[in-house]
Design a protein around this motif. Structure first.
Motif, PDB file in Angstrom:
ATOM      1  N   THR A 114       0.966  -1.256   0.204  1.00  0.00           N
ATOM      2  CA  THR A 114       0.026   0.108   0.092  1.00  0.00           C
ATOM      3  C   THR A 114       0.863   1.188  -0.124  1.00  0.00           C
ATOM      4  O   THR A 114       1.876   1.196   0.711  1.00  0.00           O
ATOM      5  CB  THR A 114      -0.957   0.090   1.267  1.00  0.00           C
ATOM      6  OG1 THR A 114      -1.788  -1.335   1.142  1.00  0.00           O
ATOM      7  CG2 THR A 114      -1.902   1.105   1.189  1.00  0.00           C
ATOM      8  N   TYR A 162      -5.731  -2.813   4.252  1.00  0.00           N
ATOM      9  CA  TYR A 162      -4.838  -2.722   5.005  1.00  0.00           C
ATOM     10  C   TYR A 162      -3.327  -1.912   4.602  1.00  0.00           C
ATOM     11  O   TYR A 162      -3.276  -1.824   3.420  1.00  0.00           O
ATOM     12  CB  TYR A 162      -4.160  -4.159   5.308  1.00  0.00           C
ATOM     13  CG  TYR A 162      -5.094  -5.176   5.895  1.00  0.00           C
ATOM     14  CD1 TYR A 162      -5.455  -4.910   7.296  1.00  0.00           C
ATOM     15  CD2 TYR A 162      -6.067  -5.872   5.167  1.00  0.00           C
ATOM     16  CE1 TYR A 162      -6.230  -5.808   7.893  1.00  0.00           C
ATOM     17  CE2 TYR A 162      -7.088  -6.529   5.920  1.00  0.00           C
ATOM     18  CZ  TYR A 162      -7.240  -6.693   7.238  1.00  0.00           C
ATOM     19  OH  TYR A 162      -8.258  -7.206   7.725  1.00  0.00           O
ATOM     20  N   VAL A 193       0.584  -6.517   2.099  1.00  0.00           N
ATOM     21  CA  VAL A 193      -0.881  -7.223   2.269  1.00  0.00           C
ATOM     22  C   VAL A 193      -0.948  -8.243   1.509  1.00  0.00           C
ATOM     23  O   VAL A 193      -0.553  -8.184   0.194  1.00  0.00           O
ATOM     24  CB  VAL A 193      -2.110  -6.010   1.814  1.00  0.00           C
ATOM     25  CG1 VAL A 193      -3.214  -6.773   2.234  1.00  0.00           C
ATOM     26  CG2 VAL A 193      -1.726  -4.932   2.718  1.00  0.00           C
ATOM     27  N   PRO A 208      -3.126  -8.497   6.544  1.00  0.00           N
ATOM     28  CA  PRO A 208      -1.802  -7.963   6.538  1.00  0.00           C
ATOM     29  C   PRO A 208      -0.844  -9.010   6.901  1.00  0.00           C
ATOM     30  O   PRO A 208      -0.899  -9.918   7.676  1.00  0.00           O
ATOM     31  CB  PRO A 208      -1.992  -7.071   8.002  1.00  0.00           C
ATOM     32  CG  PRO A 208      -3.065  -7.733   8.647  1.00  0.00           C
ATOM     33  CD  PRO A 208      -3.860  -8.375   7.563  1.00  0.00           C
ATOM     34  N   GLU A 221       1.847  -4.653   8.719  1.00  0.00           N
ATOM     35  CA  GLU A 221       1.245  -3.449   8.431  1.00  0.00           C
ATOM     36  C   GLU A 221       2.002  -2.134   8.919  1.00  0.00           C
ATOM     37  O   GLU A 221       1.959  -1.278   8.082  1.00  0.00           O
ATOM     38  CB  GLU A 221      -0.131  -3.428   9.246  1.00  0.00           C
ATOM     39  CG  GLU A 221      -0.836  -2.408   9.031  1.00  0.00           C
ATOM     40  CD  GLU A 221      -2.476  -2.593   8.910  1.00  0.00           C
ATOM     41  OE1 GLU A 221      -2.774  -3.553   9.951  1.00  0.00           O
ATOM     42  OE2 GLU A 221      -3.219  -1.798   8.202  1.00  0.00           O
ATOM     43  N   HIS A 222       2.701  -2.405   9.662  1.00  0.00           N
ATOM     44  CA  HIS A 222       3.567  -1.144  10.029  1.00  0.00           C
ATOM     45  C   HIS A 222       4.954  -1.128   9.917  1.00  0.00           C
ATOM     46  O   HIS A 222       5.874  -2.136  10.553  1.00  0.00           O
ATOM     47  CB  HIS A 222       3.116  -0.968  11.529  1.00  0.00           C
ATOM     48  CG  HIS A 222       1.772  -0.411  11.787  1.00  0.00           C
ATOM     49  ND1 HIS A 222       1.230   0.734  11.133  1.00  0.00           N
ATOM     50  CD2 HIS A 222       0.788  -1.193  12.380  1.00  0.00           C
ATOM     51  CE1 HIS A 222      -0.205   0.371  11.510  1.00  0.00           C
ATOM     52  NE2 HIS A 222      -0.392  -0.767  12.288  1.00  0.00           N
ATOM     53  N   GLU A 276      -0.848   3.568   5.020  1.00  0.00           N
ATOM     54  CA  GLU A 276      -1.635   2.962   5.973  1.00  0.00           C
ATOM     55  C   GLU A 276      -3.044   2.267   5.417  1.00  0.00           C
ATOM     56  O   GLU A 276      -3.123   2.652   4.106  1.00  0.00           O
ATOM     57  CB  GLU A 276      -2.026   4.229   7.004  1.00  0.00           C
ATOM     58  CG  GLU A 276      -1.366   4.807   7.651  1.00  0.00           C
ATOM     59  CD  GLU A 276      -1.991   5.932   8.470  1.00  0.00           C
ATOM     60  OE1 GLU A 276      -3.054   5.675   9.285  1.00  0.00           O
ATOM     61  OE2 GLU A 276      -1.577   7.297   8.448  1.00  0.00           O
ATOM     62  N   GLY A 277      -3.795   1.687   5.906  1.00  0.00           N
ATOM     63  CA  GLY A 277      -4.812   1.240   5.590  1.00  0.00           C
ATOM     64  C   GLY A 277      -6.184   1.947   5.623  1.00  0.00           C
ATOM     65  O   GLY A 277      -5.790   3.258   5.897  1.00  0.00           O
TER      66      GLY A 277
END
Ligand code: 2P0
Length: 325
Positions: A38, A145, A149, A164, A167-168, A318-319
């Motif tokens: 993303t 997400y 992903v 995810p 994710e971070h 970010e999601g």
């Protein structure tokens, strides 16, 4: 149903392992699982307000009245899910660099799924939001997400959704996005992938090798092995484009400039020893996976060779989330 307007933001995503073919066209169940990153730079903000006074859905895109049968169909799904009949105002703004040509159905349907479901009074989990976004556009399931992903193909509406992977991210990677042509695609993803499923003699080979690619890239992401992630990304994209060349009728998304940039990325890697890898989707624009620290040097080299094209750097994003309008 919610009487106040609800606004959601979702970012676009770029697949490193591509989704290219459906098992179920109506439910949008894919032939293979896919994996994406993303991006923060490109996103859609969508506001939905249900209004008893409306006789049909009213949709605006970037402030202009717009017609989109996919949006109407999607709103019918949301109404069915919520058990309501009311129509809505839908106002969508695409935040993309000027003339980017990246206005993506991924960010659009992820933002619409979040805003419309909440405005309709539903309180969906992220899993169910991903399932709903998938019904608008397959790649939108992944934009729920942030970071890396995976869209797990599943076998039906219940089991096909994104999860995810990381994710971070504590990893400074990103993508340089070069806009070769901002116009409409020659062949929509939807039509292109369907032709491929029906006619490419290589399709079974694609499914097998993509399943391997997905396993390997997840391992490489876990190990923070950038070279491996890049090699798999580039190779998987080329395999997808090879399917298009092998379809009946054959088609491709390359423009001469796309090919020139692809060759230059390979040269930068081999001769300048800067790790960077390209991927292309259903259009001529080239996205280059690289480390954030290398981006300025790659950008400088590309600018010196392709002065009519701007390459914008995008970090992981970010999601989908709700925001104040
Ligand atoms: C993807 N692409 O995985 C693939 C790889 C481009 C190439 O745009 O028919 O717009 O709405 O489910 O999600 C996927 O096409 O197609 C796509 P639909 P979608 O990102």
């Amino acid at each position: 149903m919610n009487n106040s307007p609800i606004t959601a933001r979702a970012h676009t995503n770029i697949a490193l392992i591509k989704y290219w073919g459906k098992k179920d066209v109506d439910l949008i169940i894919p032939q293979n699982s896919s994996l994406s990153l993303t991006l923060d730079h490109f996103y859609t903000d969508t506001t939905v307000k249900f209004d008893e006074g409306l006789a049909q859905d009213v949709f605006t895109l970037n402030g202009e009245p717009a017609e989109n049968p996919k949006v109407n169909h999607f709103m019918d799904l949301v109404r069915k899910l919520a058990g309501i009949q009311t129509f809505a105002r839908i106002d969508s703004i695409n935040h993309v660099p000027s003339a980017a040509g990246l206005a993506s159905s991924a960010s659009a349907f992820a933002a619409l799924a979040a805003a419309a479901s909440k405005a309709a009074g539903l309180d969906l989990s992220r899993k169910d939001l991903s399932r709903l976004a998938r019904r608008g556009s397959g790649s939108a399931s992944r934009s729920i997400y942030g970071g890396f992903v995976e869209w797990q193909q599943g076998q039906d509406d219940q089991t096909s959704y994104a999860v995810p992977v990381e994710e971070h991210l504590d990893w400074s990677i990103g993508m340089l996005v070069g806009i070769v042509n901002s116009g409409q695609k020659k062949i929509s993803s939807r039509a292109g992938m369907q032709t491929v499923v029906e006619t490419s003699p290589y399709y079974q080979g694609w499914i097998q090798s993509t399943t391997e690619d997905l396993k390997s890239i997840k391992k490489a992401i876990q190990n923070r092995d950038f070279q491996k992630v890049g090699e798999i990304t580039e190779s998987n994209a080329l395999k997808m484009h090879a399917l298009n060349l092998s379809a009946q009728p054959h088609f491709n998304y390359f423009e001469p400039m796309s090919l020139a940039i692809m060759q230059e990325v390979e040269r930068i890697r081999e001769e300048e020893h800067i790790p960077c890898y390209y991927t292309l989707d259903a259009g001529p624009n080239v996205k280059i996976l690289c480390m954030q620290t290398d981006a300025p040097a790659i950008q400088r080299i590309l600018a010196s060779k392709f002065d009519q094209i701007t390459f914008e750097f995008a970090k992981p994003g970010e999601g989908a989330r709700f925001i104040e309008a």
